[in-house]
Scaffold this active site. Structure first.
Site, PDB file in Angstrom:
ATOM      1  N   CYS A  61       0.853  -1.191   0.000  1.00 19.01           N
ATOM      2  CA  CYS A  61       0.000   0.000   0.000  1.00 19.01           C
ATOM      3  C   CYS A  61       0.889   1.241   0.000  1.00 19.01           C
ATOM      4  O   CYS A  61       1.791   1.365   0.830  1.00 19.01           O
ATOM      5  CB  CYS A  61      -0.928   0.011   1.225  1.00 19.01           C
ATOM      6  SG  CYS A  61      -2.054   1.433   1.179  1.00 19.01           S
ATOM      7  N   CYS A  75      -0.299   4.317   0.409  1.00 21.48           N
ATOM      8  CA  CYS A  75      -0.988   5.463   1.014  1.00 21.48           C
ATOM      9  C   CYS A  75      -0.136   6.109   2.103  1.00 21.48           C
ATOM     10  O   CYS A  75       0.859   5.549   2.551  1.00 21.48           O
ATOM     11  CB  CYS A  75      -2.379   5.073   1.516  1.00 21.48           C
ATOM     12  SG  CYS A  75      -2.457   4.525   3.227  1.00 21.48           S
ATOM     13  N   CYS A 135      -0.443   4.123   6.057  1.00 20.31           N
ATOM     14  CA  CYS A 135       0.017   2.788   6.444  1.00 20.31           C
ATOM     15  C   CYS A 135       1.505   2.823   6.781  1.00 20.31           C
ATOM     16  O   CYS A 135       2.277   3.538   6.146  1.00 20.31           O
ATOM     17  CB  CYS A 135      -0.252   1.794   5.314  1.00 20.31           C
ATOM     18  SG  CYS A 135      -1.988   1.341   5.196  1.00 20.31           S
TER      19      CYS A 135
HETATM   20  N1  LIG Z   1      -4.205   9.135  -1.194  1.00 18.73           N
HETATM   21  C1  LIG Z   1      -4.605   8.815   0.134  1.00 18.73           C
HETATM   22  C2  LIG Z   1      -5.287   7.478   0.083  1.00 18.73           C
HETATM   23  C3  LIG Z   1      -5.545   6.918   1.422  1.00 18.73           C
HETATM   24  C4  LIG Z   1      -6.492   5.733   1.452  1.00 18.73           C
HETATM   25  O1  LIG Z   1      -7.653   5.863   1.056  1.00 18.73           O
HETATM   26  N2  LIG Z   1      -5.993   4.570   1.940  1.00 18.73           N
HETATM   27  C5  LIG Z   1      -6.848   3.416   2.052  1.00 18.73           C
HETATM   28  C6  LIG Z   1      -6.015   2.154   2.082  1.00 18.73           C
HETATM   29  S1  LIG Z   1      -5.130   1.764   3.518  1.00 18.73           S
HETATM   30  C7  LIG Z   1      -4.853   0.068   3.389  1.00 18.73           C
HETATM   31  O2  LIG Z   1      -5.058  -0.486   2.210  1.00 18.73           O
HETATM   32  C8  LIG Z   1      -7.744   3.500   3.250  1.00 18.73           C
HETATM   33  O3  LIG Z   1      -8.666   2.737   3.374  1.00 18.73           O
HETATM   34  N3  LIG Z   1      -7.507   4.436   4.147  1.00 18.73           N
HETATM   35  C9  LIG Z   1      -8.292   4.649   5.345  1.00 18.73           C
HETATM   36  C10 LIG Z   1      -7.366   5.067   6.457  1.00 18.73           C
HETATM   37  O4  LIG Z   1      -6.165   5.177   6.190  1.00 18.73           O
HETATM   38  O5  LIG Z   1      -7.796   5.229   7.606  1.00 18.73           O
HETATM   39  C11 LIG Z   1      -3.380   8.812   1.052  1.00 18.73           C
HETATM   40  O6  LIG Z   1      -2.291   8.491   0.568  1.00 18.73           O
HETATM   41  O7  LIG Z   1      -3.500   9.122   2.239  1.00 18.73           O
HETATM   42 ZN   LIG Z   2      -2.633   2.201   3.203  1.00 18.29          ZN
END
Ligand SMILES: N[C@@H](CCC(=O)N[C@@H](CSCO)C(=O)NCC(=O)O)C(=O)O
Ligand SMILES: [Zn+2]
Ligand SMILES: [Zn+2]
Length: 191
Positions: free
Chosen positions: A48, A50, A53
């Site tokens: 991931c 994002c 994480c």
């Molecule tokens: N561009 C954003 C995207 C973040 C996002 O939507 N992340 C997802 C995936 S995390 C695991 O697969 C998500 O569900 N986020 C909810 C959260 O993080 O609480 C970025 O990069 O931040």
């Molecule tokens: Zn993530």
């Protein structure tokens, strides 16, 4: 030099054992480690990109999978955990000392409610499900990765055998959309 995607991916992906029964995760403190016991293997394990994480130092991506929340328990040093961002959908419980994320939990109404998010690199055991795909790949740009390097990143995933997506994989996006549709009372048309 090609950027490090993640230590579990950079040098080829080791296949997991479908019969692996679970094991323990521990934080990276040198003493009084937080220990989490998982009574099942992970599912939907994925890279991931994002911003939220947890990623090991030097890695562009996290590797994160899910377990049913009733299969997870904190076995030692729970008092060292804190929630990194209380406003996030996934409440990431991290060690206050070393920063490792031990588990992420969803407490609100959500398609993935009931599943906890975990990082198998925090385990010394082998057999955990291997990463299945790479999600939120373009998100690394938001954290400062130069967009000119994206072809190389996607090619590296491809050569490791992983599909890349800019959200989650189609089956997981379908699950989220199905949840949203049912919540709003949509009736699915018969084919
Ligand atoms: N561009 C954003 C995207 C973040 C996002 O939507 N992340 C997802 C995936 S995390 C695991 O697969 C998500 O569900 N986020 C909810 C959260 O993080 O609480 C970025 O990069 O931040
Ligand atoms: Zn993530
Ligand atoms: Zn720690």
């Amino acid at each position: 030099m090609a950027p490090s995607l993640h230590p579990l991916i950079d040098n080829g992906i080791a296949k997991g054992d479908p019969a692996f029964p679970g094991g323990t995760l521990h934080c990276r403190c040198s003493s009084n480690q937080v220990v989490v016991t998982l009574k099942s293997n992970v599912a939907h394990n994925h890279a991931c990109g994002c911003s939220k994480c947890w990623k090991p130092d030097g890695a562009l991506f996290s590797v994160v999978g899910v377990v049913p929340r009733d299969q997870l328990q904190v076995s030692a040093n729970e008092s060292k955990l804190h929630v990194v961002d209380r406003s996030a959908v996934i409440l990431r419980h991290a060690c206050k000392e070393c920063g490792a994320h031990l588990f992420g939990r969803i407490e609100r109404e959500h398609a993935f409610h009931g599943l906890d998010f975990v990082h198998v690199e925090l385990s010394d055991q082998k057999g955990w499900q291997e990463p299945q795909f790479a999600g939120f790949v373009s998100s690394i740009i938001e954290q400062g990765f130069n967009p000119s390097g994206m072809d190389e990143v996607r090619a590296k995933f491809k050569s490791a055998g992983l599909e890349t997506y800019d959200a989650l994989s189609p089956p997981l996006m379908d699950l989220i959309a199905t949840f949203t549709a049912k919540k709003s009372g949509v009736k699915f048309a018969n084919l």
